[in-house]
Motif scaffolding. Structure first.
Motif, short mmCIF file in Angstrom:
data_model
loop_
_atom_site.label_atom_id
_atom_site.label_comp_id
_atom_site.label_asym_id
_atom_site.label_seq_id
_atom_site.Cartn_x
_atom_site.Cartn_y
_atom_site.Cartn_z
N ASP A 400 0.75 -1.13 0.10
CA ASP A 400 0.08 -0.17 -0.05
C ASP A 400 0.71 1.23 -0.12
O ASP A 400 0.22 2.21 -0.04
CB ASP A 400 -0.96 -0.21 1.29
N GLY A 401 2.15 1.18 -0.09
CA GLY A 401 3.03 2.20 -0.10
C GLY A 401 3.32 2.86 1.18
O GLY A 401 3.75 4.17 1.13
N LYS A 402 3.00 2.29 2.28
CA LYS A 402 3.01 2.94 3.66
C LYS A 402 4.14 2.43 4.50
O LYS A 402 4.38 2.56 5.56
CB LYS A 402 1.62 2.60 4.56
N GLY A 403 5.04 1.64 3.64
CA GLY A 403 6.48 1.37 4.31
C GLY A 403 7.40 0.54 3.23
O GLY A 403 6.86 0.36 1.96
N LYS A 404 8.70 0.46 3.60
CA LYS A 404 9.51 0.04 2.68
C LYS A 404 10.20 -1.09 3.16
O LYS A 404 10.24 -1.32 4.51
CB LYS A 404 10.22 1.22 2.20
N ILE A 405 10.80 -1.93 2.33
CA ILE A 405 11.66 -3.22 2.70
C ILE A 405 12.82 -3.23 1.80
O ILE A 405 12.76 -2.98 0.44
CB ILE A 405 10.80 -4.42 2.52
N SER A 406 13.92 -3.55 2.42
CA SER A 406 15.31 -3.91 1.51
C SER A 406 15.13 -5.08 0.94
O SER A 406 14.49 -6.07 1.17
CB SER A 406 16.36 -3.81 2.62
N SER A 407 16.22 -5.62 -0.12
CA SER A 407 16.15 -6.87 -0.78
C SER A 407 16.25 -7.79 0.36
O SER A 407 15.85 -9.00 0.11
CB SER A 407 17.38 -6.70 -1.79
N LEU A 408 17.16 -7.72 1.17
CA LEU A 408 17.72 -8.74 2.06
C LEU A 408 16.46 -9.04 2.99
O LEU A 408 16.35 -10.30 3.13
CB LEU A 408 18.70 -8.35 3.13
N GLU A 409 15.61 -8.13 3.55
CA GLU A 409 14.85 -8.45 4.35
C GLU A 409 13.47 -9.10 3.51
O GLU A 409 12.52 -9.93 3.92
CB GLU A 409 14.12 -7.12 5.15
N LEU A 410 13.28 -8.64 2.30
CA LEU A 410 12.07 -9.16 1.50
C LEU A 410 12.60 -10.64 1.14
O LEU A 410 11.59 -11.48 1.04
CB LEU A 410 12.23 -8.44 -0.02
N ASP A 411 13.88 -11.00 0.93
CA ASP A 411 14.22 -12.50 0.73
C ASP A 411 14.05 -13.21 1.94
O ASP A 411 13.54 -14.31 1.88
CB ASP A 411 15.85 -12.59 0.54
N LYS A 412 14.26 -12.70 3.11
CA LYS A 412 13.78 -13.25 4.34
C LYS A 412 12.39 -13.67 4.54
O LYS A 412 11.81 -14.84 4.83
CB LYS A 412 14.32 -12.79 5.60
N LEU A 413 11.55 -12.60 4.23
CA LEU A 413 10.07 -12.62 4.16
C LEU A 413 9.55 -13.71 3.26
O LEU A 413 8.81 -14.58 3.47
CB LEU A 413 9.53 -11.35 3.55
N LYS A 414 10.16 -13.70 1.81
CA LYS A 414 9.68 -14.76 0.93
C LYS A 414 10.20 -16.19 1.46
O LYS A 414 9.17 -17.30 1.40
CB LYS A 414 10.42 -14.42 -0.08
N GLN A 415 11.10 -16.38 2.14
CA GLN A 415 11.51 -17.75 2.71
C GLN A 415 10.92 -18.06 3.71
O GLN A 415 10.60 -19.35 3.89
CB GLN A 415 13.08 -17.67 2.97
N LEU A 416 10.23 -17.24 4.79
CA LEU A 416 9.71 -17.43 5.83
C LEU A 416 8.19 -17.90 5.55
O LEU A 416 7.71 -18.83 5.93
CB LEU A 416 9.19 -15.94 6.63
N MET A 417 7.47 -17.33 4.47
CA MET A 417 6.33 -17.52 3.92
C MET A 417 6.35 -19.06 3.23
O MET A 417 5.58 -20.15 3.30
CB MET A 417 5.71 -16.55 3.21
N GLN A 418 7.40 -19.32 2.44
CA GLN A 418 7.55 -20.51 1.91
C GLN A 418 7.90 -21.54 2.80
O GLN A 418 7.12 -22.85 2.77
CB GLN A 418 8.90 -20.34 0.82
N ASP A 419 8.67 -21.39 3.95
CA ASP A 419 9.04 -22.56 4.60
C ASP A 419 7.67 -22.96 5.43
O ASP A 419 7.38 -24.08 5.66
CB ASP A 419 10.25 -21.94 5.57
#
Length: 486
Positions: A400-419
């Protein structure tokens, strides 16, 4: 390899640090279904729970041999070796061969578990495929003095066994009270003791399923099959034995007795049991009229259901309760789970649309740590789901454009949800997994985009409102148009 896992052990009635007998290898045996009728939801909860355990053990680095049996022989009505053989009874009712009954309901069982997206076990042995092993175990128990023959039927001598071993170690019941509460033996009863149970049952003239044994033609008792098959594939001692809590008092108690009488070893190091299901606060059962099959839950074809619920919604609902807690079914609770599951899946559909930047407003490691900590605490799936909703909130905030995330944290987020969503919980998006639906929606969204570019706002609005009426919500942003389930 995960070394912080705590399991609740029914045998000791406390949480213990999980230490496999032969780390990193884990042997797990779970009592499977008796395939003379359709699988019921209580079975489903047990197998979904142990699928979660199986998946998490593998995720944690263990090499797991998961054995789940199929009971396809014998199994008399009740726990006292009385009544009719259930398979023969069903075969006569449907005018089929017993093994046709077995095949029909085994396939149905597998179909239901596939709908719940559970992994197949490593080995799925059948009672009829292990008659020799059961006979050999019975012979060893008799040689050790803990069983006797009476007119072609072999009984386990509970009172003699109890002089050396603790028969009630799993339930902590009082043996004297059990004897007092068991009916007196009639004059024609072949058993020496009131708690004795059959290891091998002599076939009657009308018995359809029968095998040759040293004691004449007959069939195995219910309990001996699990002792024989667990020993064959996991050894006399293994790590985890599981099943529904209704099995603890009789079936699992007798399994322990048989195994110890044969090998003088306690078969499983950890005993785990799933709790029962209730409907609107009342225990689910056929006799109460509130029991329904998985298919009825999916279609809503039951008087207690206001509508049907998808397999993933039902699975998500089950995972929202700890496997050792009572799970109460109600339309309101299932509705809430349906909304929660859609919210989770909608957030996941946005993950690949997030654009990373150099800095980040969010740290994902604490969420990952909390998920692992919860699963290490006797597979506390409800706490993990709460953490996944927090991750979903982060995804929506960034989208929604109300926050930002770095590539490193985005990769962690994707891995969290996948796992945790896909690999450990075994959930899947029933909407977006339909590739044909995705393709059609992409085409419709492109048509709407063209209409807007041509300033044909009437057509654009018609498409948007039409999709909305079908439960599809469109969302326009600078990056383009996305959709989710309304």
């Amino acid at each position: 390899m995960n070394t912080g896992l705590q399991l609740y052990n029914t045998l000791t009635r406390k949480k213990e640090l999980f230490e496999p007998l032969n780390a990193p290898h884990v042997g797990m045996y779970v009592c499977g279904p008796t395939v003379y009728s359709d699988v019921h939801l209580g079975n489903c909860r047990t197998f979904i729970s142990f699928d979660l355990i199986f998946r998490y053990l593998k995720y944690s680095g263990y090499k797991v041999r998961y054995v789940r049996n199929i009971t396809d022989a014998g199994h008399l009505e009740g726990d006292r070796d009385e009544g009719d053989d259930k398979f023969a009874k069903r075969a006569k009712l449907e005018q089929l061969e017993p093994m046709e009954i077995v095949q029909k309901y085994t396939l149905g069982f597998h179909d239901v578990l596939r709908m719940f997206n559970t992994l197949p076990p490593s080995i799925e042995p059948t009672a009829t495929g292990h008659i020799i092993e059961q006979i050999e175990m019975i012979k060893e128990i008799m040689n050790n003095g803990y069983a006797y023959e009476a007119n072609g039927t072999i009984y386990f001598d509970v009172e003699k066994y109890s002089k050396t071993f603790n028969y009630t170690i799993l339930t902590n019941r009082n043996l004297e009270d059990m004897l007092a509460n068991t009916r007196e033996l009639g004059g024609q009863d072949e058993k020496r003791g009131r708690l004795d149970f059959a290891l091998w049952i002599k076939a009657k003239p009308e018995t359809l399923m029968r095998w040759t044994s040293p004691w004449g033609e007959g069939f195995p008792g219910w309990h001996i099959e699990c002792s024989a098959m667990s020993a064959k594939y996991l050894g006399a001692e293994f790590d985890i034995h599981g099943g529904g809590m209704d099995l603890a008092a009789t079936h699992h108690t007798n399994e322990i007795a048989q195994s110890e009488a044969c090998s003088h070893k306690q078969p499983a190091k950890y005993w785990m049991h799933t709790n029962m299901l209730t409907v609107n606060g009342t225990r689910m059962s056929k006799s109460a009229g509130n029991g329904f099959l998985p298919e009825q839950l999916f279609t809503g074809d039951h008087e207690l259901l206001e509508k049907g619920f998808s397999p993933m919604t039902v699975k998500f609902f089950m995972l929202q309760a700890h496997y050792r807690s009572t799970l109460d079914f109600s339309n309101e609770a299932l509705d809430a789970s349906e909304k929660g599951f859609r919210r989770l899946m909608n957030a996941l559909s946005l993950l690949d649309k997030l654009v990373p930047v150099e800095s980040s407003d969010f740290e994902i490691d604490p969420i990952i740590d909390n998920c692992v900590k919860a699963m290490n605490d006797d597979f506390n799936s409800p706490v993990v789901i709460a953490e996944l909703f927090e991750a979903s909130r982060i995804i929506n905030t960034i989208h929604d454009g109300k926050g930002k995330i770095s590539s490193l944290e985005l990769d962690k987020l994707k891995q969290l949800m996948q796992d945790f969503v896909y690999d450990i919980f075994g959930l899947k998006d029933e909407e977006t997994s339909n590739l044909a639906l995705n393709s059609v929606l992409d085409m419709v969204i492109d048509l709407r985009k063209t209409a807007k570019e041509n300033k044909d706002y009437a057509t654009s609005d018609k498409i948007r409102l039409g999709l909305q009426s079908m439960g599809i919500q469109l969302k326009d942003s600078k990056e383009g148009t996305t959709w989710n389930k309304a």
